[in-house]
Design an enzyme around this catalytic site. Structure first.
Site, PDB file in Angstrom:
ATOM      1  N   GLY A  15      67.466  92.956 161.666  1.00 18.93           N
ATOM      2  CA  GLY A  15      67.622  91.623 162.321  1.00 18.93           C
ATOM      3  C   GLY A  15      67.735  91.835 163.814  1.00 18.93           C
ATOM      4  NE  ARG A  38      80.231  92.099 162.670  1.00 23.16           N
ATOM      5  CZ  ARG A  38      80.119  93.072 163.287  1.00 23.16           C
ATOM      6  NH1 ARG A  38      81.043  93.794 164.180  1.00 23.16           N
ATOM      7  NH2 ARG A  38      78.929  93.622 163.364  1.00 23.16           N
ATOM      8  CB  ALA A 132      65.505  99.514 162.539  1.00 20.62           C
ATOM      9  NE  ARG A 134      74.208  97.793 161.634  1.00 14.31           N
ATOM     10  CZ  ARG A 134      75.266  96.941 161.033  1.00 14.31           C
ATOM     11  NH1 ARG A 134      76.034  96.037 161.599  1.00 14.31           N
ATOM     12  NH2 ARG A 134      75.197  96.614 159.725  1.00 14.31           N
ATOM     13  CE  LYS A 185      59.585  98.647 151.100  1.00  8.93           C
ATOM     14  NZ  LYS A 185      60.611  98.124 151.889  1.00  8.93           N
ATOM     15  CG  ASN A 189      63.489 101.867 145.933  1.00 10.18           C
ATOM     16  OD1 ASN A 189      64.287 102.103 145.232  1.00 10.18           O
ATOM     17  ND2 ASN A 189      63.826 101.545 147.137  1.00 10.18           N
ATOM     18  CG  ASN A 203      62.116 111.051 149.884  1.00 12.73           C
ATOM     19  OD1 ASN A 203      63.335 110.801 149.264  1.00 12.73           O
ATOM     20  ND2 ASN A 203      61.571 110.212 150.740  1.00 12.73           N
ATOM     21  CB  SER A 253      66.771 103.501 151.988  1.00 14.87           C
ATOM     22  OG  SER A 253      66.167 103.179 150.870  1.00 14.87           O
TER      23      SER A 253
HETATM   24  P1  NAP Z   1      72.092  96.101 157.699  1.00 17.27           P
HETATM   25  O1  NAP Z   1      71.933  97.050 158.724  1.00 17.27           O
HETATM   26  O2  NAP Z   1      73.277  96.448 156.932  1.00 17.27           O
HETATM   27  O3  NAP Z   1      72.346  94.755 158.438  1.00 17.27           O
HETATM   28  C1  NAP Z   1      72.902  93.526 157.523  1.00 17.27           C
HETATM   29  C2  NAP Z   1      73.519  92.726 158.609  1.00 17.27           C
HETATM   30  O4  NAP Z   1      73.460  91.330 157.674  1.00 17.27           O
HETATM   31  C3  NAP Z   1      74.838  92.933 158.771  1.00 17.27           C
HETATM   32  O5  NAP Z   1      74.995  93.160 160.219  1.00 17.27           O
HETATM   33  C4  NAP Z   1      75.700  92.187 158.109  1.00 17.27           C
HETATM   34  O6  NAP Z   1      76.666  91.649 159.172  1.00 17.27           O
HETATM   35  C5  NAP Z   1      74.997  90.922 158.187  1.00 17.27           C
HETATM   36  N1  NAP Z   1      75.408  89.891 157.295  1.00 17.27           N
HETATM   37  C6  NAP Z   1      75.724  90.033 155.876  1.00 17.27           C
HETATM   38  N2  NAP Z   1      75.994  88.826 155.367  1.00 17.27           N
HETATM   39  C7  NAP Z   1      76.185  87.965 156.471  1.00 17.27           C
HETATM   40  C8  NAP Z   1      76.454  86.688 156.588  1.00 17.27           C
HETATM   41  N3  NAP Z   1      76.923  86.024 155.317  1.00 17.27           N
HETATM   42  N4  NAP Z   1      76.510  85.871 157.645  1.00 17.27           N
HETATM   43  C9  NAP Z   1      75.955  86.744 158.765  1.00 17.27           C
HETATM   44  N5  NAP Z   1      75.609  88.190 158.722  1.00 17.27           N
HETATM   45  C10 NAP Z   1      75.637  88.757 157.501  1.00 17.27           C
HETATM   46  O7  NAP Z   1      70.947  96.032 156.895  1.00 17.27           O
HETATM   47  P2  NAP Z   1      69.324  96.492 157.143  1.00 17.27           P
HETATM   48  O8  NAP Z   1      68.999  97.912 157.218  1.00 17.27           O
HETATM   49  O9  NAP Z   1      69.038  95.833 158.460  1.00 17.27           O
HETATM   50  O10 NAP Z   1      68.604  95.943 156.013  1.00 17.27           O
HETATM   51  C11 NAP Z   1      68.300  94.380 155.647  1.00 17.27           C
HETATM   52  C12 NAP Z   1      67.331  94.458 154.558  1.00 17.27           C
HETATM   53  O11 NAP Z   1      66.087  94.861 154.805  1.00 17.27           O
HETATM   54  C13 NAP Z   1      67.847  95.119 153.365  1.00 17.27           C
HETATM   55  O12 NAP Z   1      67.377  94.424 152.013  1.00 17.27           O
HETATM   56  C14 NAP Z   1      67.005  96.282 153.460  1.00 17.27           C
HETATM   57  O13 NAP Z   1      66.733  97.123 152.062  1.00 17.27           O
HETATM   58  C15 NAP Z   1      65.659  95.837 154.061  1.00 17.27           C
HETATM   59  N6  NAP Z   1      64.997  96.966 154.656  1.00 17.27           N
HETATM   60  C16 NAP Z   1      65.779  97.587 155.720  1.00 17.27           C
HETATM   61  C17 NAP Z   1      64.877  98.707 156.528  1.00 17.27           C
HETATM   62  C18 NAP Z   1      65.497  99.545 157.592  1.00 17.27           C
HETATM   63  O14 NAP Z   1      64.813 100.321 157.906  1.00 17.27           O
HETATM   64  N7  NAP Z   1      66.676  99.162 157.873  1.00 17.27           N
HETATM   65  C19 NAP Z   1      63.510  98.817 156.225  1.00 17.27           C
HETATM   66  C20 NAP Z   1      62.793  97.923 155.072  1.00 17.27           C
HETATM   67  C21 NAP Z   1      63.587  97.084 154.555  1.00 17.27           C
HETATM   68  P3  NAP Z   1      78.285  92.665 159.503  1.00 17.27           P
HETATM   69  O15 NAP Z   1      77.371  93.550 160.732  1.00 17.27           O
HETATM   70  O16 NAP Z   1      79.168  91.796 160.167  1.00 17.27           O
HETATM   71  O17 NAP Z   1      78.379  93.505 158.319  1.00 17.27           O
END
Ligand code: NAP
Length: 306
Positions: A15, A38, A132, A134, A185, A189, A203, A253
């Site tokens: 996001g 938040r 990505a 955090r 995908k 996975n 991996n 992941s």
């Molecule tokens: P993440 O870093 O855990 O971020 C998820 C965010 O969603 C958190 O900031 C969380 O808030 C927020 N959230 C959850 N419920 C919410 C709600 N009800 N209202 C508002 N915000 C809410 O996850 P991510 O890594 O970005 O992954 C997101 C999706 O993309 C997943 O399905 C993942 O498998 C996929 N993906 C990720 C990557 C990657 O590199 N990261 C790559 C490909 C695919 P809080 O901060 O308050 O907990």
């Protein structure tokens, strides 16, 4: 012409990666955070930070909570698969008729559940190969180049706002076969990630378990074909081997989720596949056994197993 507003739900890794690139290109963006606490934390931080190729850039993107009254015409849902349905339910009343909703979730199952909740919206499924993470709250590191495959299950033409992504430098490809991509995908996975968790390895170390990987790939091909996804099965084993080789030094992941004691998306990956196989009357003993072992492993570590 006035650019239309992007609402981004979830200021996590993906996001934040999307929101910062859109905002950097001068496009209007609003972040949607889960609650007042938040929002307060975000405002205290003064915006989102993007780290890319060693450069850090802060962007003061306006944020709001789920219950803000502002109508939403375009929504990027960037939470985990297990949070998507609940998050979308809580803002469904804000969506204007014909709103567009982009779903970034990994695996399968959550997209269909969200689309069923929003019959008036156009749901667009996204399969991202970007990476990505955090490094701190409201700060994201762009860790892996890739692209964002997008399409809708009704195979309608590409929307005009894809040009926003061009302006923002967000790589993307519109496809009529987004479900094939998501299934493929999912299969990759399932062939790699659970085994890296159970063997506790990178991996590349799965090369030492080649027989296990081969048997799993054979079963995956059968399951995909029986589930009506023959395209996703073509050359699967070869691609699994290529991914294992190309990402040999990486931790999957799912492995990282377990080590960092985060909930995994198992129900939308291996779980979805086992249920789909059963629905199609397809025996999948290896995949079911793998799922049971993974659930036991998660439980033994005190982590959620759903
Ligand atoms: P993440 O870093 O855990 O971020 C998820 C965010 O969603 C958190 O900031 C969380 O808030 C927020 N959230 C959850 N419920 C919410 C709600 N009800 N209202 C508002 N915000 C809410 O996850 P991510 O890594 O970005 O992954 C997101 C999706 O993309 C997943 O399905 C993942 O498998 C996929 N993906 C990720 C990557 C990657 O590199 N990261 C790559 C490909 C695919 P809080 O901060 O308050 O907990």
């Amino acid at each position: 012409m006035k650019a239309s507003l992007w609402h981004v739900l979830g200021a996590g890794s993906l996001g934040s990666l999307w929101a910062t690139r859109l905002a950097r290109a001068g496009l209007p963006v609003r972040l949607i955070l889960r609650n007042e606490a938040r929002l307060k934390a975000y405002n205290a931080k003064g915006g989102l930070t993007l780290s890319e190729q060693g450069q850090r850039q802060s962007l003061d993107i306006p944020a709001q909570t789920l219950d803000d009254p502002q109508p939403i015409a375009r929504l990027l849902v960037a939470c985990k698969a297990y949070d998507a349905e609940r998050a979308v339910t809580s803002i469904a009343s804000r969506l204007v008729p014909g709103a567009e909703v982009l779903l970034l979730q990994n695996g399968l199952g959550s997209q269909q559940a969200v689309a069923a909740l929003l019959p008036q919206a156009r749901c667009i499924f996204v399969s991202s190969t970007e990476g990505a993470f955090r490094d701190e709250d409201f700060s994201v590191v762009f860790a892996g180049q890739g692209t964002n495959w997008m399409g809708d299950a009704q195979q309608r033409p590409a929307p005009a706002w894809l040009y926003d992504l061009v302006l923002a430098g967000i790589p993307h490809q519109w496809t009529a076969d987004i479900l094939d991509r998501l299934w493929r995908k999912l299969a990759l996975n399932c062939a790699i990630n659970p085994l890296t968790v159970l063997h506790g390895c990178r991996n590349g170390e799965l090369q030492a378990h080649a027989d296990e990987v081969t048997a799993l790939c054979d079963e995956l091909v059968t399951v995909l074909e029986r589930c009506g996804q023959p395209q996703a099965a073509v050359g699967l084993h070869e691609e699994v081997n290529r991914v294992i080789e190309a990402t040999a030094a990486n931790y999957s992941s799912m492995y990282q989720d377990v080590v960092q004691r985060r909930r995994t998306e198992i129900s939308y990956l291996l779980g979805y596949l086992c249920i789909a196989a059963a629905r199609h009357g397809c025996q999948a003993p290896l995949l079911n056994r793998l799922r049971e072992q993974l659930i036991e492993h998660l439980k033994a570590k005190g982590l959620p197993s759903d």
